[in-house]
Design a protein around this motif. Structure first.
Motif, mmCIF file in Angstrom:
data_model
loop_
_atom_site.group_PDB
_atom_site.id
_atom_site.type_symbol
_atom_site.label_atom_id
_atom_site.label_comp_id
_atom_site.label_asym_id
_atom_site.label_seq_id
_atom_site.Cartn_x
_atom_site.Cartn_y
_atom_site.Cartn_z
ATOM 1 N N ALA A 237 -6.199 -8.481 11.314
ATOM 2 C CA ALA A 237 -7.249 -7.467 11.397
ATOM 3 C C ALA A 237 -8.079 -7.411 10.117
ATOM 4 O O ALA A 237 -9.297 -7.210 10.159
ATOM 5 N N GLN A 238 -7.432 -7.601 8.989
ATOM 6 C CA GLN A 238 -8.124 -7.493 7.701
ATOM 7 C C GLN A 238 -9.273 -8.491 7.604
ATOM 8 O O GLN A 238 -10.343 -8.172 7.076
ATOM 9 N N ILE A 239 -9.061 -9.682 8.136
ATOM 10 C CA ILE A 239 -10.102 -10.714 8.078
ATOM 11 C C ILE A 239 -11.370 -10.235 8.765
ATOM 12 O O ILE A 239 -12.483 -10.435 8.265
ATOM 13 N N VAL A 240 -11.209 -9.570 9.903
ATOM 14 C CA VAL A 240 -12.360 -9.105 10.686
ATOM 15 C C VAL A 240 -12.968 -7.854 10.062
ATOM 16 O O VAL A 240 -14.196 -7.736 9.950
ATOM 17 N N MET A 241 -12.141 -6.908 9.639
ATOM 18 C CA MET A 241 -12.628 -5.621 9.141
ATOM 19 C C MET A 241 -13.399 -5.738 7.838
ATOM 20 O O MET A 241 -14.161 -4.841 7.476
ATOM 21 N N GLN A 242 -13.237 -6.842 7.128
ATOM 22 C CA GLN A 242 -13.974 -7.040 5.884
ATOM 23 C C GLN A 242 -15.482 -7.007 6.091
ATOM 24 O O GLN A 242 -16.235 -6.758 5.149
ATOM 25 N N ALA A 243 -15.923 -7.212 7.319
ATOM 26 C CA ALA A 243 -17.360 -7.204 7.612
ATOM 27 C C ALA A 243 -17.982 -5.837 7.388
ATOM 28 O O ALA A 243 -19.192 -5.745 7.137
ATOM 29 N N TYR A 244 -17.177 -4.758 7.473
ATOM 30 C CA TYR A 244 -17.757 -3.415 7.338
ATOM 31 C C TYR A 244 -16.940 -2.502 6.427
ATOM 32 O O TYR A 244 -17.109 -1.283 6.451
ATOM 33 N N ALA A 245 -16.069 -3.047 5.623
ATOM 34 C CA ALA A 245 -15.202 -2.223 4.780
ATOM 35 C C ALA A 245 -15.281 -2.617 3.317
ATOM 36 O O ALA A 245 -15.448 -3.795 2.972
ATOM 37 N N ALA A 246 -15.153 -1.608 2.458
ATOM 38 C CA ALA A 246 -15.040 -1.848 1.024
ATOM 39 C C ALA A 246 -13.587 -1.797 0.575
ATOM 40 O O ALA A 246 -13.220 -2.388 -0.438
ATOM 41 N N ARG A 247 -12.751 -1.081 1.346
ATOM 42 C CA ARG A 247 -11.333 -0.950 1.006
ATOM 43 C C ARG A 247 -10.521 -0.929 2.285
ATOM 44 O O ARG A 247 -10.832 -0.177 3.209
ATOM 45 N N ILE A 248 -9.477 -1.761 2.333
ATOM 46 C CA ILE A 248 -8.604 -1.847 3.505
ATOM 47 C C ILE A 248 -7.168 -1.816 2.996
ATOM 48 O O ILE A 248 -6.750 -2.701 2.247
ATOM 49 N N ILE A 249 -6.422 -0.790 3.399
ATOM 50 C CA ILE A 249 -5.058 -0.613 2.901
ATOM 51 C C ILE A 249 -4.072 -0.600 4.062
ATOM 52 O O ILE A 249 -4.246 0.149 5.029
ATOM 53 N N HIS A 250 -3.032 -1.401 3.961
ATOM 54 C CA HIS A 250 -1.940 -1.380 4.930
ATOM 55 C C HIS A 250 -0.921 -0.348 4.460
ATOM 56 O O HIS A 250 -0.191 -0.571 3.495
ATOM 57 N N VAL A 251 -0.875 0.779 5.145
ATOM 58 C CA VAL A 251 -0.040 1.892 4.700
ATOM 59 C C VAL A 251 1.394 1.766 5.191
ATOM 60 O O VAL A 251 2.345 2.093 4.477
ATOM 61 N N GLY A 252 1.560 1.287 6.424
ATOM 62 C CA GLY A 252 2.900 1.195 6.999
ATOM 63 C C GLY A 252 2.843 0.783 8.454
ATOM 64 O O GLY A 252 1.892 0.125 8.885
ATOM 65 N N GLY A 253 3.871 1.178 9.208
ATOM 66 C CA GLY A 253 3.978 0.785 10.602
ATOM 67 C C GLY A 253 3.091 1.600 11.526
ATOM 68 O O GLY A 253 2.212 2.350 11.082
ATOM 69 N N ALA A 254 3.326 1.452 12.818
ATOM 70 C CA ALA A 254 2.494 2.102 13.825
ATOM 71 C C ALA A 254 2.388 3.606 13.570
ATOM 72 O O ALA A 254 3.391 4.282 13.349
ATOM 73 N N GLY A 255 1.180 4.130 13.585
ATOM 74 C CA GLY A 255 0.930 5.550 13.353
ATOM 75 C C GLY A 255 0.665 5.916 11.907
ATOM 76 O O GLY A 255 0.133 6.988 11.623
ATOM 77 N N ALA A 256 0.995 5.021 10.968
ATOM 78 C CA ALA A 256 0.827 5.341 9.549
ATOM 79 C C ALA A 256 -0.644 5.448 9.166
ATOM 80 O O ALA A 256 -1.009 6.224 8.272
ATOM 81 N N GLY A 257 -1.500 4.681 9.829
ATOM 82 C CA GLY A 257 -2.926 4.794 9.558
ATOM 83 C C GLY A 257 -3.440 6.172 9.930
ATOM 84 O O GLY A 257 -4.180 6.814 9.173
ATOM 85 N N GLN A 258 -3.028 6.656 11.094
ATOM 86 C CA GLN A 258 -3.489 7.971 11.559
ATOM 87 C C GLN A 258 -2.946 9.098 10.691
ATOM 88 O O GLN A 258 -3.673 10.053 10.382
ATOM 89 N N THR A 259 -1.694 9.030 10.302
ATOM 90 C CA THR A 259 -1.153 10.103 9.458
ATOM 91 C C THR A 259 -1.803 10.081 8.070
ATOM 92 O O THR A 259 -2.001 11.135 7.462
ATOM 93 N N THR A 260 -2.176 8.902 7.588
ATOM 94 C CA THR A 260 -2.887 8.822 6.308
ATOM 95 C C THR A 260 -4.275 9.433 6.438
ATOM 96 O O THR A 260 -4.751 10.113 5.512
ATOM 97 N N LYS A 261 -4.941 9.224 7.577
ATOM 98 C CA LYS A 261 -6.246 9.863 7.787
ATOM 99 C C LYS A 261 -6.089 11.388 7.798
ATOM 100 O O LYS A 261 -6.961 12.111 7.310
ATOM 101 N N MET A 262 -4.976 11.881 8.299
ATOM 102 C CA MET A 262 -4.721 13.322 8.263
ATOM 103 C C MET A 262 -4.603 13.810 6.821
ATOM 104 O O MET A 262 -5.120 14.877 6.465
ATOM 105 N N VAL A 263 -3.933 13.027 5.982
ATOM 106 C CA VAL A 263 -3.851 13.362 4.555
ATOM 107 C C VAL A 263 -5.257 13.451 3.965
ATOM 108 O O VAL A 263 -5.589 14.382 3.214
ATOM 109 N N ASN A 264 -6.104 12.491 4.327
ATOM 110 C CA ASN A 264 -7.488 12.458 3.852
ATOM 111 C C ASN A 264 -8.227 13.740 4.235
ATOM 112 O O ASN A 264 -8.899 14.376 3.406
#
Length: 301
Positions: A160-187
């Motif tokens: 995914a990182q290879i593709v997302m670089q087209a529109y992202a300045a920062r891409i972080i792998h936080v953890g397993g399934a659901g970790a992206g969403q819970t990190t957005k909640m922190v945000n």
């Protein structure tokens, strides 16, 4: 994984299905098209999909399933849990036609629960799923400078990182399934607290009859500095809120955080309070105003 990442690394652009062409998804898909990927797009409003295709090229599909039929990668950016469930698991959802080994990336801000559900459903079909909510707003999407927080397996994230670089300045792998969403909640929890603080500080400065430009100059370079202060202090002082991230969406996001907190045992008293303050702004007619309109509920001295 012998999937989308290998396909791109081999020197070919991927065939991408992009579902959801709103203020965020439209520009993000545009960056992918400019990068040379072949796109098939779907949007609930077919007119918006056709307009996007006229601007960027690519094909228009009449259903998510049709969009995903030949795709190496399916990317979604829709509204909420129900929308996401419909475009993936629904009768005409993308998961019905995605090929084993293909990659699914979701940029919608949704519950961690549905992110985990899609991971399980995808795994049973041989799909690689990444929950990847974004931060940076419409400007970040248009400028290709989004911050993306990801929940996924290592191989799925690498692809995914290879593709997302087209529109992202920062891409972080936080953890397993659901970790992206819970990190957005922190945000969003952080943003809510900061905006309440900036709102109170602005009203305090006005009550003290201070020069707001001078106050900003004095404090914005020190420990009080924040993105919200840098980008919203002046517009808040001018009572300008007809732009940016809508109050309705912020309430949705804070609701997701409060729901997850009930599940994991976290205590969020400030978040719950600011959520109710945003309800006040909605009652004042500020549903579509920027989140900085939080200051409206604090009356001037």
């Amino acid at each position: 994984m012998a999937g989308a990442d290998a396909y791109i690394i081999a020197g070919h652009m991927a065939h991408i299905a992009f579902i959801g062409l709103g203020v965020m998804g439209g520009p993000m898909a545009g960056h992918l098209a400019k990068a040379g990927h072949r796109l098939t797009v779907f949007n609930r409003s077919i007119g918006k999909a056709k307009s996007w295709a006229e601007a960027y090229g690519g094909e228009v599909a009449i259903t998510p399933a049709k969009a995903a039929e030949e795709a190496d990668i399916v990317i979604s950016c829709v509204g909420n849990d129900d929308d996401l469930s419909q475009i993936t698991l629904g009768r005409e959802g993308a998961f019905r036609t995605m090929r084993p080994g293909s990659l699914f990336i979701d940029h919608t801000t949704v519950s961690a629960r549905i992110a985990r559900q899609l991971f399980v459903e995808g795994e049973s079909l041989g799909l690689h799923c990444v929950d990847a909510p974004v931060s940076g707003g419409q400007a970040g999407a248009e400028n290709g400078r989004l911050s993306i927080m990801c929940g996924a397996t290592e191989p799925a994230f690498a692809a995914a990182q290879i593709v997302m670089q087209a529109y992202a300045a920062r891409i972080i792998h936080v953890g397993g399934a659901g970790a992206g969403q819970t990190t957005k909640m922190v945000n969003q929890i952080c943003i809510a607290g900061v905006l309440q603080g900036v709102s109170e500080a602005l009203r305090f400065a006005q009550a003290a009859d201070l020069d707001l430009d001078k106050v900003f100059e004095a404090i914005s370079g020190g420990a009080a500095q924040s993105w919200q202060m840098e980008n919203r202090w002046k517009t808040m002082a001018q009572d300008r809120f007809d732009f940016g991230f809508a109050v309705d969406w912020m309430r949705k996001d804070l609701g997701l955080a409060l729901e997850e907190a009930r599940a994991n045992g976290a205590t969020l008293p400030m978040t719950a309070l600011v959520d109710q303050f945003y309800a006040d702004v909605q009652a004042m007619g500020g549903n579509r105003q920027d989140t900085s309109s939080l200051v409206r509920r604090i009356t001037r001295a």
